[in-house]
Design an enzyme around this catalytic site. Structure first.
Site, PDB file in Angstrom:
ATOM      1  N   ASP A 481       0.834  -1.202   0.000  1.00  0.00           N
ATOM      2  CA  ASP A 481       0.000   0.000   0.000  1.00  0.00           C
ATOM      3  C   ASP A 481       0.873   1.259   0.000  1.00  0.00           C
ATOM      4  OD1 ASP A 481      -2.280   1.559   0.215  1.00  0.00           O
ATOM      5  OD2 ASP A 481      -2.983   0.645   2.078  1.00  0.00           O
ATOM      6  N   ASP A 551     -10.841   2.189  -2.966  1.00  0.00           N
ATOM      7  CA  ASP A 551     -11.369   1.932  -1.627  1.00  0.00           C
ATOM      8  C   ASP A 551     -12.890   1.991  -1.628  1.00  0.00           C
ATOM      9  OD1 ASP A 551      -9.064   1.384  -0.346  1.00  0.00           O
ATOM     10  OD2 ASP A 551      -8.776   3.383   0.508  1.00  0.00           O
TER      11      ASP A 551
HETATM   12  C1  DGJ Z   1      -5.783   1.989   1.973  1.00  0.00           C
HETATM   13  C2  DGJ Z   1      -6.193   0.730   1.281  1.00  0.00           C
HETATM   14  O1  DGJ Z   1      -6.708   1.024   0.017  1.00  0.00           O
HETATM   15  C3  DGJ Z   1      -7.178  -0.009   2.154  1.00  0.00           C
HETATM   16  O2  DGJ Z   1      -7.677  -1.135   1.503  1.00  0.00           O
HETATM   17  C4  DGJ Z   1      -6.516  -0.378   3.444  1.00  0.00           C
HETATM   18  O3  DGJ Z   1      -5.476  -1.282   3.186  1.00  0.00           O
HETATM   19  C5  DGJ Z   1      -5.984   0.878   4.120  1.00  0.00           C
HETATM   20  N1  DGJ Z   1      -5.172   1.663   3.255  1.00  0.00           N
HETATM   21  C6  DGJ Z   1      -5.190   0.509   5.344  1.00  0.00           C
HETATM   22  O4  DGJ Z   1      -4.595   1.589   5.911  1.00  0.00           O
END
Ligand code: DGJ
Length: 743
Positions: A481, A551
């Protein structure tokens, strides 16, 4: 006999690159040696079409009319436009030489035609063997500067693509500083093209937007250090009369994950100069004597079968010539991720409860998301301290992973390796490891800083932290990430003259880290992610076969996001999960079946607390798992057809995936809004064999619910009826199997 060919006509001095359906022509102007852009588009037969450069018209080439040299330069279609010598349009290259001047003029010097395609050092790039692709390299020279430019063009046997890149070599005795280097530049006439781009924001990535190309410059770009949620390193010139399956479309896609610019300039003569490359803002790269700077690759594609033709070409290109992962052609394990289930509030028991329930439903892998390390009980702390939080995971990681494996699931883990929290042991020990401008308080975002990966010791620390965790247990998947973008571009490591290299060097360091990771852990399934889909780009696909798309997991929001994403990326690369309702981003409730049907057009997985959802929803998981197993080969490998767009019609969405042999097709229809008092919609299918007869059925078992058998031409020209379903956000999957195909 191959459709792919590169030829050079000595007499006309024209290079001709042919793919099955497109031609790309480059010409050398006699006497002057200028490298001109002759043609790009639908295949043509003549290799002697130098008239297309219009050098026989006023103002004529400078050797015939030197008084109007600037008029010539300002109109001539250049293959790699120089700067500050008469062409007032945007340059492909700009620099500061040892005396502080910025003037470049490139003329032809030599060329080579090669079998296959050389790699680009340190950069992601398309690839292919000697029988699959051919490459043309043209060397150009600026003798005043002692600068050699090599233009590279690769074509492929199986896709209508020209992959273009450029490198610059300093052959002089003194350094120069590159301040602009476009990987591709094309001059063409404006006919009736509109500009199509993808833009967005967090939770709203890659929405399609089309606009008129006005006079002057129109661009999209990122200066955020990553390809970004906001704009996308892609643009297409789409003929006004083009539609989904007909008409001219030129696509340009940048294989790069950092700052970019994609620009069209409409000139006084109604021509277009189209450019793509690293964004020049904050870019100033020192090239010392003898050094080479390699710019990333741009993919050019032309389709006369509308946007759909472009999509299918890019999907095939990326599946066959960019993604390297061993998972590329395989079904990915169906995962359940605990982010939306627990956020930071979990422990071993909770994860094992999820794993047990997941196993019963047929789910294959548990992914432990953010919050397992340091004192990370919220998003304010501990990035950089990649040590297991044993208060949450009693006994550590290995016992958890072993237990999950015993339950029958694989195990995956989340990292955000590029970051550091101000509240972390790492930052307290090495505050100088963060990107910052000395004397300024760096800007926080999600209460975190970005590590200066240009520093070798930082890169080693980051790599070793990740590798150590991966060696400590049987971890088969990593979600990588990146939750903030770059600001305060300053490196305490780079010298004064090299600060303008930081953003590009940062991206190269990310590539180096991921390259090392997949080399050391070749069976690892890597999924890239950046606060959702802010680094969903072809560069990252070179390292990971899938990228978390957004997200926003709401099925209806996803229709628009996944339409824009699937415009240029294969469905096999699109991270898509079923989440709980009301949706955590928009608060909408949609049927569980619709969430499943939309996620099936991606990698497929779950992002919910399976121990808490309703029994009714839970009961549907095994059915969805069966659908995934039944259809994923088709979804991953087939041809994608967009049939209707909710973005445009505001009522319903529809797409299909058709197998390459046209014997199977899966149609997904989502009725977003129910229309009262309305008869069924006739949905005209695409991509079928008109002469094949197809059984039309619904569900996991093609023998169940066979309503009828029709010829492909009937289904495509007359269509199949979709009756109104009761309520909003309803969906259907229709499966077509050719008679006698044994399916
Ligand atoms: C952003 C990601 O897109 C989410 O799926 C998750 O992993 C969060 N970060 C965690 O901080």
């Amino acid at each position: 006999m191959s459709d792919m060919n590169i030829s050079y006509d000595e007499k006309t001095r024209i290079f001709k690159l042919d793919t099955a359906r497109t031609s790309y022509l480059i010409g050398i102007v006699d006497d002057e040696g200028f490298i001109g852009h002759v043609y790009y588009g639908k295949i043509i037969s003549d290799s002697s079409a130098s008239y297309l450069m219009r050098t026989g018209e006023a103002p004529f080439v400078p050797s015939q009319n030197s008084r109007d040299r600037s008029s010539f330069f300002d109109a001539f279609p250049m293959e790699f436009p120089s700067c500050n010598t008469g062409d007032y349009r945007e340059s492909a290259i700009e620099l500061l030489d040892a005396r502080g001047h910025n003037g470049v003029e490139i003329v032809y010097q030599a060329h080579r035609i090669l079998k296959g395609k050389p790699g680009l050092s340190g950069l992601p790039a398309t690839f292919g063997g000697e029988t699959e692709c051919m490459t043309l390299e043209i060397d150009g020279m600026d003798k005043v500067l002692g600068l050699k430019v090599t233009l590279r063009y690769s074509i492929f046997e199986d896709v209508d693509v020209v992959a273009r890149s450029v490198s610059v070599k300093n052959m002089s005795e003194e350094s120069f500083f590159l301040t602009r280097l476009m990987s591709a530049s094309i001059d063409m006439d404006q006919e009736d093209y509109r500009l199509l781009t993808l833009h967005g924001s967090w939770a709203r990535e890659r929405h399609m937007e089309s606009r008129e190309i006005g006079c002057g410059k129109t661009s999209v770009g990122s200066t955020r250090g990553e390809s970004s949620h906001q704009e996308h390193p892609f643009m297409a010139l789409v003929s006004e009369t083009a539609a989904q399956e007909r008409g001219s479309v030129y696509g340009f896609h940048f294989i790069y994950s950092g700052n970019f610019i994609a620009q069209v300039e409409r000139t006084q003569f109604d021509s277009l100069r189209v450019q793509m490359g690293i964004h020049p803002k904050n870019f100033c790269y020192q090239v010392k004597p003898g050094e080479v700077f390699q710019a990333p690759e741009v993919i050019l594609t032309y389709s006369d079968e509308g946007l759909g033709g472009m999509s299918r070409t890019l999907h095939d290109l990326y599946r066959n010539h960019l993604i390297r992962s061993p998972y590329k052609d395989k079904k990915r394990p169906i995962l359940i991720n605990n982010w939306e289930a627990t956020y930071f509030n979990f422990n071993t028991e909770k994860l094992l409860d999820i794993a047990r329930e997941a196993r019963k439903a047929g789910i294959e892998m548990l992914v432990m998301d953010d919050g397992w390390f340091g004192r990370r009980n919220d998003d304010n702390t501990s990035l950089g301290d990649w040590k297991v939080n044993e208060e949450k995971l009693k006994g550590g990681l290995k016992p958890l992973v072993d237990q999950v494996n015993r339950i029958g699931l694989k195990f995956g883990i989340w990292f955000e390796p590029e970051m550091v929290s101000p509240d972390s042991d790492l930052y307290r020990t090495h505050p100088d490891w963060a990107i910052a401008i000395p004397g300024r308080t760096p800007c926080r975002s999600r209460n975190q800083f970005v590590l200066d990966l240009t520093r070798r010791e930082v890169l080693e620390y980051v790599y070793n932290s990740v590798a150590e965790v991966l060696h400590s247990a049987n971890i088969e998947y990593v979600k990588w990430d990146m939750n903030r973008q770059l600001t305060d571009l300053g490196s305490l490591y780079l010298g004064r003259e090299n600060q303008g290299e930081l953003s590009h060097r940062y991206v190269l360091a990310v590539y180096e880290l991921q390259e090392r990771l997949i080399k050391e852990f070749p069976d690892l399934l890597l999924e890239n992610c950046s606060g959702g889909g802010a680094r969903f780009d072809p560069g990252m696909l070179y390292y990971s076969p899938q990228i978390w798309c957004s997200d926003d997991t709401d099925a209806i929001e996803r229709l628009v996001i996944q339409e824009g994403t699937a415009l240029i990326y294969p469905l096999s690369a699109i991270g898509a999960h079923v989440s709980d309702c009301p949706n955590h981003t928009v608060g909408r409730s949609t049927p569980f079946s619709t969430r499943g049907n939309v996620a099936l057009a991606g990698t497929f997985g779950y992002e919910l607390d399976i121990t808490k959802i309703s029994e009714e929803d839970k009961a549907q998981i095994p059915e969805q798992v069966a659908l995934y197993h039944r259809y994923n080969d088709l979804v991953r490998e087939g041809d994608y057809y967009r049939i209707a767009s909710y973005r445009q019609n505001h009522f319903y969405d529809c797409w299909a995936v058709v197998s390459k042999d046209k014997k199977e097709a899966l149609v997904t229809f989502v009725q977003v809004l129910r229309r009262p008092n309305h008869h069924s919609r006739m949905i005209k299918l695409k991509g079928l064999n008109p002469e094949m007869r197809y059984k039309v059925c619904e569900g996991t078992n093609p023998d169940e619910g066979v309503g009828c058998v029709y010829y492909g031409d009937t289904l495509m020209n007359a269509g199949i009826p979709m009756e109104e379903m009761w309520g909003d956000c309803q969906s259907r999957l229709i499966f077509l199997a050719a008679e006698g195909s044994g399916v």
